[in-house]
Structures are given as structure tokens and as C-alpha cells.
Design a protein around this motif. Structure first.
Motif, short mmCIF file in Angstrom:
data_model
loop_
_atom_site.label_atom_id
_atom_site.label_comp_id
_atom_site.label_asym_id
_atom_site.label_seq_id
_atom_site.Cartn_x
_atom_site.Cartn_y
_atom_site.Cartn_z
N ARG A 75 -0.88 -4.26 9.50
CA ARG A 75 -2.34 -4.77 9.36
C ARG A 75 -2.25 -5.91 8.12
O ARG A 75 -3.10 -6.75 7.99
CB ARG A 75 -3.05 -3.67 9.11
CG ARG A 75 -4.63 -4.17 8.74
CD ARG A 75 -5.61 -2.96 8.78
NE ARG A 75 -5.33 -1.92 7.95
CZ ARG A 75 -5.46 -1.79 6.60
NH1 ARG A 75 -6.00 -2.98 5.75
NH2 ARG A 75 -5.06 -0.92 5.99
N GLN B 160 -5.92 3.16 1.01
CA GLN B 160 -4.84 3.20 0.35
C GLN B 160 -4.06 1.98 0.47
O GLN B 160 -2.73 1.78 0.33
CB GLN B 160 -4.01 4.10 1.16
CG GLN B 160 -4.62 5.50 1.03
CD GLN B 160 -3.75 6.76 1.74
OE1 GLN B 160 -4.05 7.95 1.53
NE2 GLN B 160 -2.91 6.27 2.69
N ASP B 161 -4.64 0.57 0.69
CA ASP B 161 -4.16 -0.51 0.43
C ASP B 161 -3.98 -0.75 -1.23
O ASP B 161 -4.70 -0.55 -2.04
CB ASP B 161 -5.02 -1.72 1.00
CG ASP B 161 -5.36 -1.82 2.49
OD1 ASP B 161 -4.56 -0.72 2.99
OD2 ASP B 161 -6.15 -2.40 2.87
N GLN C 66 1.75 0.78 11.15
CA GLN C 66 0.70 0.03 11.42
C GLN C 66 -0.25 -0.37 10.22
O GLN C 66 -0.73 -1.53 9.90
CB GLN C 66 -0.44 1.06 12.17
CG GLN C 66 0.08 1.13 13.63
CD GLN C 66 0.46 0.08 14.48
OE1 GLN C 66 -0.17 -1.09 14.16
NE2 GLN C 66 1.44 0.00 15.25
N HIS C 67 -0.30 0.50 9.02
CA HIS C 67 -0.83 0.04 7.92
C HIS C 67 -0.14 -1.23 7.24
O HIS C 67 -0.89 -2.12 6.82
CB HIS C 67 -0.47 1.30 6.79
CG HIS C 67 -1.31 1.09 5.66
ND1 HIS C 67 -1.09 2.12 4.30
CD2 HIS C 67 -2.08 0.09 4.84
CE1 HIS C 67 -1.96 1.69 3.44
NE2 HIS C 67 -2.41 0.48 3.61
N THR C 68 1.26 -1.24 7.21
CA THR C 68 1.95 -2.41 6.74
C THR C 68 1.54 -3.85 7.69
O THR C 68 1.40 -4.80 7.22
CB THR C 68 3.56 -2.15 6.75
OG1 THR C 68 3.46 -0.98 6.20
CG2 THR C 68 4.10 -3.50 6.25
N SER D 110 1.74 5.53 11.65
CA SER D 110 0.46 5.24 11.19
C SER D 110 0.88 4.28 9.86
O SER D 110 0.18 3.18 9.54
CB SER D 110 -0.41 6.31 10.45
OG SER D 110 -1.40 5.89 9.95
N GLU D 111 2.06 4.77 9.01
CA GLU D 111 2.22 3.90 8.04
C GLU D 111 2.88 2.34 8.19
O GLU D 111 2.70 1.39 7.53
CB GLU D 111 3.59 4.48 7.49
CG GLU D 111 2.83 5.78 6.35
CD GLU D 111 3.76 6.51 5.51
OE1 GLU D 111 3.44 7.17 4.61
OE2 GLU D 111 5.25 6.37 5.87
N LEU E 108 6.09 -0.58 1.21
CA LEU E 108 5.22 0.36 1.43
C LEU E 108 5.75 1.51 1.26
O LEU E 108 6.59 2.35 1.47
CB LEU E 108 4.68 0.48 2.91
CG LEU E 108 3.52 1.77 3.04
CD1 LEU E 108 2.34 1.29 3.75
CD2 LEU E 108 4.07 2.81 3.87
N GLY F 10 0.85 -1.47 -0.01
CA GLY F 10 -0.08 0.02 -0.07
C GLY F 10 0.82 1.44 -0.07
O GLY F 10 2.17 1.13 -0.35
N THR G 265 -7.70 1.99 4.58
CA THR G 265 -7.89 1.03 3.67
C THR G 265 -7.97 1.41 2.05
O THR G 265 -7.58 0.54 1.41
CB THR G 265 -9.45 0.28 4.21
OG1 THR G 265 -10.33 0.94 4.04
CG2 THR G 265 -9.15 -0.41 5.45
N ASP H 40 -2.68 4.40 7.51
CA ASP H 40 -3.40 3.09 7.49
C ASP H 40 -4.85 3.60 7.24
O ASP H 40 -5.71 3.55 8.18
CB ASP H 40 -3.33 2.82 9.22
CG ASP H 40 -3.72 1.33 9.26
OD1 ASP H 40 -4.08 0.84 8.16
OD2 ASP H 40 -4.01 0.75 10.38
#
Length: 316
Positions: A83, A41-42, A79-81, A76-77, A64, A33, A39, A37
Motif C-alpha cells: 500500500r 502503524q505507518d 499488504q501494508h508494505t 497483512s504485513e 517493514l 511501517g 494506517t 496493514d
């Protein structure tokens, strides 16, 4: 010896991974993504690409694309990864793609170091290997040596040879590769650490166990943040930002606060006498005397002030 592989995203569309494997591609790095974080942007093909690599036994890692220009966005980035990769085994780890000139490209070197450390330490603390991707130009002009020394580097340079003189494990040498199973162009890479492709590397990741010194430095960073609102990354590393705050706010007679309390705790741990008031968060004469005794023992300038060299000794 180098091993050829690819990195892909939704821009390659739906990939025929059977054909990719048959074409001699040994591994892939998949975009999961971009940005924080959210969705939306996934990467729209990440789940499919990951499932296909797992099904066919193609070793893979993820990256990412960052737009972070603050520590909070970097967190946050991360946590995005996390997840998106939860429950999956990554032979080639996680890569932080730093190359956007309008966001991370406009911050100071110090802030960029804090951003990268925040992302990478958050990933690392969940047990994943993590590295940094960027161009030769960024590595030479924007990335501090602390980052280049602490994390694996994946370098981008579309040329007949890689001209980066530092250490790196991956080289992205082309953005116009042709691979069966992929319509249009794709990025091509050489991997220089074949051990990452071994079956043994596919064992479940293990949590990182912090040593005691790292924990003490984290407590120091928390104390500095509370006392001076300096927004340090709590990463357990005495880097440029932490050093600056220590020197700007060094302790001397009758200073009070959390930094003083941390100092007194370390002095007690090292069996120095800090007087009858014990740990009272006030830098009185007894604490000052204890610091001078410590400085004398470790051949530090004896000034009774808690500067960077004294702090490094206290943290050990």
C-alpha cells in the motif's frame, strides 16, 4: 567494494536530506511501517523521507518491522508494505525486518519459514525485489537454509567485522552513526552490490512470470489445504511444510479427494493411462498402476503410493 548508506525511521525525526547527500551517503533504506496493514502503524516520516530521496536522486529501499507470528499476519504485513510503496521505484527493494523476540521469535522454525515465504512471495509477485533483515544470531539459529538461499540477506552485527559466514548483500554495522542532517544517532550500513545503485535499476518493476512447475506446485498446495486443512503457504515451493503434509497424507489405494485429483491430472499430462473412469478423484487400481509405471521409469521405489519423490516427478 562496499558502499556506505543509512537506514532510518521516524525515530530520526525530520531529516535534512540535502545535508545527508552532501555528507557522502549514497543510499537509504526507509522504514515504511511496522506490523499489519493498519494506517496508525505507518511510519510517520516515511512519505516525507521517500519524497525527499526521490527529489534528490538518492537511491532507496524500504523495510517493514515484523510482528508476525502467523501466516495471516505476514500476509497483512505484505499488504501494508505494498500500500505504501505503490507507484514508486525502489532501487534497493523491500526488506522484511525479522527480529522481534516476543512474536516471530517464539514460533517454530517451520512456522517462521512459512511467515517469511508468505511475506516475500506476496511482495515478489507484485514485481519487487525482496530480502530478509535479521541478526547473525537469528541467521545462525532461527532462519532455515531455504530462506537464506532464496532471498538476499541484510545482516545486522554491530562489530568491527561481520562474522556471518553465509552470503549477504548488506551489513548493518552500527546503530550509533553520525551523519550531517540527522539529529542524534542513525544506523549505518555497507552495501556489497553496487549494481543496485545504477540508474538502470530505477526502471519500473516488471511482474513476476511464474513457470509451469511453480503453478502446479501451488495447485498441489491448494489441494492439500482443502483435503487436510493444513494451512500451507501457497508459494509454489516444496519446502519442509509441504513435504511433511505429503508424507503424512501420501496417497494409496482407494484414497479420495483433491490430492488424488491433482495426481490424476499430472498423470494424464504425462500420458499415463489411468483407466476408463479418468479423473474421478478416487485412487483406484488404474491410478495405482499408473503411479507404479511412473515410479519404474524414474527409478523410484515401486510401491504404488504417492510420496514426496513421486510428487516431485509429477510436478515437473
Amino acid at each position: 567494494m562496499s558502499v556506505k548508506g543509512i537506514d532510518v525511521s521516524e525515530f530520526q525525526g525530520k531529516i535534512d536530506w540535502d545535508k545527508v547527500k552532501s555528507d557522502g551517503i549514497k543510499y537509504a533504506i526507509l522504514r515504511c511501517g511496522f506490523g499489519m496493514d493498519i494506517t496508525s502503524q505507518d511510519d510517520s516520516y516515511f512519505k516525507y523521507n521517500m519524497e525527499q530521496c526521490e527529489k534528490l536522486g538518492i537511491p532507496f529501499g524500504v523495510y517493514l518491522f515484523s510482528y508476525a507470528n502467523t501466516v495471516e499476519k505476514a500476509r497483512s504485513e505484505a499488504q501494508h508494505t505494498l500500500r505504501l510503496i505503490k507507484g514508486h521505484k525502489l532501487s534497493l527493494g523491500v526488506w522484511y525486518d525479522i527480529e522481534d523476540n516476543n512474536t516471530s521469535g517464539k514460533v517454530s522454525k517451520e512456522m517462521l519459514t512459512n511467515i517469511i515465504n508468505t511475506y516475500c512471495n506476496t511482495i515478489k509477485n507484485e514485481g519487487y525485489c525482496v530480502g530478509v533483515y535479521c541478526s547473525v544470531s537469528w541467521l545462525d539459529n532461527k532462519i532455515e537454509s531455504q530462506i537464506k538461499n532464496n532471498y538476499p540477506i541484510w545482516v545486522a552485527q554491530y562489530y568491527s567485522k561481520c562474522e556471518y559466514t553465509g552470503k549477504y548483500v548488506l551489513w548493518q554495522y552500527s546503530s550509533s552513526g553520525k551523519v550531517n542532517g540527522i539529529s542524534g544517532n542513525t544506523d549505518m550500513n555497507y552495501l556489497y552490490d553496487e549494481s543496485l545503485l545504477d540508474d538502470e535499476s530505477k526502471e519500473p518493476v516488471k511482474p513476476v512470470i511464474e513457470d509451469e512447475e511453480t503453478k502446479r506446485i501451488k495447485e498441489l498446495q491448494k489441494a492439500l489445504n482443502k483435503d487436510f486443512n493444513c494451512n500451507l503457504v501457497v508459494d509454489g515451493i516444496i519446502g519442509p511444510a509441504t513435504t511433511k503434509e505429503i508424507m503424512n497424507n501420501y496417497l494409496k489405494y482407494y484414497t479420495k479427494g483433491n490430492f488424488v485429483k491433482w495426481t490424476q491430472i499430472q498423470l494424464k499430462r504425462k500420458c499415463y493411462d489411468i483407466g476408463s473412469y479418468e479423473i474421478d478423484s478416487c485412487y483406484g487400481r488404474d491410478t495405482e498402476k499408473a503411479i507404479k509405471n511412473l515410479q519404474k521409469k524414474y527409478n523410484i521405489i515401486i510401491d504404488g503410493c504417492t510420496g514426496i519423490e513421486t510428487v516431485k516427478v509429477l510436478a515437473k
